[in-house]
Design a protein around this motif. Structure first.
Motif, PDB file in Angstrom:
ATOM      1  N   GLN A  77       0.815  -1.216   0.000  1.00  0.00           N
ATOM      2  CA  GLN A  77       0.000   0.000   0.000  1.00  0.00           C
ATOM      3  C   GLN A  77       0.849   1.266   0.000  1.00  0.00           C
ATOM      4  O   GLN A  77       0.556   2.211  -0.762  1.00  0.00           O
ATOM      5  N   PHE A 105       1.929   2.086  -3.556  1.00  0.00           N
ATOM      6  CA  PHE A 105       0.884   2.690  -4.386  1.00  0.00           C
ATOM      7  C   PHE A 105       0.669   4.157  -4.005  1.00  0.00           C
ATOM      8  O   PHE A 105       0.487   5.011  -4.888  1.00  0.00           O
ATOM      9  N   ASP A 161      -4.112  -2.153  -6.590  1.00  0.00           N
ATOM     10  CA  ASP A 161      -4.272  -1.164  -5.519  1.00  0.00           C
ATOM     11  C   ASP A 161      -5.575  -1.310  -4.742  1.00  0.00           C
ATOM     12  O   ASP A 161      -5.803  -0.561  -3.791  1.00  0.00           O
TER      13      ASP A 161
END
Length: 395
Positions: A153, A156, A217
């Protein structure tokens, strides 16, 4: 004699003793109707284009669907029995095209072929898939929850910040060679990160492929094939690749206070007796990055396809400090992509493998590229294999 006459005509013929054959109304199952409708689409294509549909990867998606569908209809005895009376163009008996149906590994394709993809009860088994269909089904990568998404995460989020600031940009996807570990893409509205890539192998059609771990994502991941991601990007009009951030100095010759050694760029030469290698021994180099000692990295080289199943010699090393090793390795490989060695070998099990880290490039050009990576100017240059040197990128 078919009954295409009026009632008066029928009565007259009856008086003359002529028997009239009545047309039978044939009731089709929904599956048969789908097969016939699909075959009629192929017939229309042939009538419009005056040729059979082809399997070319560059062809129209519908033409490729028709080509695969026709191949399957030829294989299914129930389809041939149903369609032969309608086959006025001789399509079922025409020589088949080269089958490249692995390019269309989607459930939608099976539906286009009239194959029931929903599981049926054992007592109602309607279709046993061919080996080609099973292979296509195996290539369909289903997404699952990414259990370690908390590690991805932040990547991204960082990429989005770099897009917002202009450090990165999106560009149309063009080449399969752009699919490498550490690269980001946008496919069907989601960012996709290539986290891992397995050994590169050859398909039955002689094309390269590899199993990927792709993280999205939205917190899902897929163990899809490289060609599957390529097809997804090509079929999505909005499919994009996300460029690398603008380069700055990636590493220095010596560590600063608090720095830790994080890896080494190594350049190797092979002792392989492969004719291509022996003819270009001083130019064929493997370029890689490792976090262990280079000596440990090359141990057992003669057993590893990535080392051409042969011993290697270390010809140059460059020590790195506080850098992203995967990103750096990908950057170097992209610089010399035009000189990537096209070579196929067999692993110890006899399976064909295409190593990706060998390049036909002189050592001085590799050294120059490393120096330009150090000073952050590498983005201004490309490698010209005709001149065997780095040249300024066209403006």
């Amino acid at each position: 004699m078919p009954s295409d006459f009026t009632d008066d005509d029928d009565a007259l013929l009856a008086e003359l003793g002529v028997e009239i054959e009545q047309k039978k109304q044939v009731k089709r199952t929904p599956r048969e109707e789908r097969i016939i409708a699909g075959f009629e689409d192929i017939q229309k294509f042939v009538a419009d284009h005056e040729r059979l549909p082809g399997h070319s990867p560059d062809g129209d998606i519908f033409e490729r669907l028709y080509a695969v569908r026709l191949d399957r209809l030829r294989e299914l005895s129930e389809a041939r029995d149903l369609l032969e009376p309608l086959d006025h163009q001789g399509l079922l008996s025409a020589p088949p095209a080269i089958d490249q149906s692995d390019d269309l590994d989607d459930d939608a394709l099976l539906a286009e072929l009239g194959v029931d993809i929903a599981p049926s009860p054992i007592t109602e088994l309607k279709h046993v898939r061919s080996a080609a269909e099973k292979k296509a089904a195996e290539n369909v990568a289903n997404r699952e929850i990414c259990k370690d998404f908390d590690e991805f995460q932040p990547l991204f989020e960082k990429v989005q910040r770099e897009l917002d600031s202009g450090q990165r940009e999106t560009r149309p996807f063009e080449l399969k060679a752009e699919i490498e570990p550490g690269r980001f893409f946008i496919v069907h509205g989601q960012k996709a990160y290539v986290a891992e890539m397995g050994e590169v192998t050859l398909t039955d059609q002689g094309r390269t492929d590899a199993r990927l771990r792709v993280v999205f994502d939205n917190g899902t991941e897929s163990k899809m094939l490289m060609r599957s991601l390529q097809r997804a990007l090509n079929s999505d009009e909005a499919g994009r690749r996300i460029t690398e951030p603008l380069a700055g100095p990636l590493f220095s010759d010596a560590p600063e206070e608090g720095d830790d050694t994080t890896g080494v760029i190594y350049v190797l030469r092979s002792r392989s007796d492969n004719p291509t290698v022996t003819a270009n021994r001083d130019l064929v180099h493997k370029i890689g990055v490792t976090t262990m000692s280079v000596e440990k990295r090359i141990a057992g080289a003669h057993l590893q396809p990535t080392f051409l199943m042969a011993p290697v010699d270390i010809v140059a090393t460059y020590e790195l400090y506080n850098i992203n090793q995967t990103r750096l390795e990908n950057l170097i490989h992209r610089i010399f992509d035009s000189a990537r060695l096209d070579i196929q070998i067999e692993d110890r099990f006899g399976r064909p493998v295409v190593p990706r880290e060998w390049f036909l490039v002189p050592l001085f050009a590799i050294d120059e590229a490393v120096q330009k990576i150090k000073d952050g100017t590498i983005t201004q240059f490309v490698y010209d294999p005709q001149q065997a040197k780095l040249v300024l990128r066209p403006s």
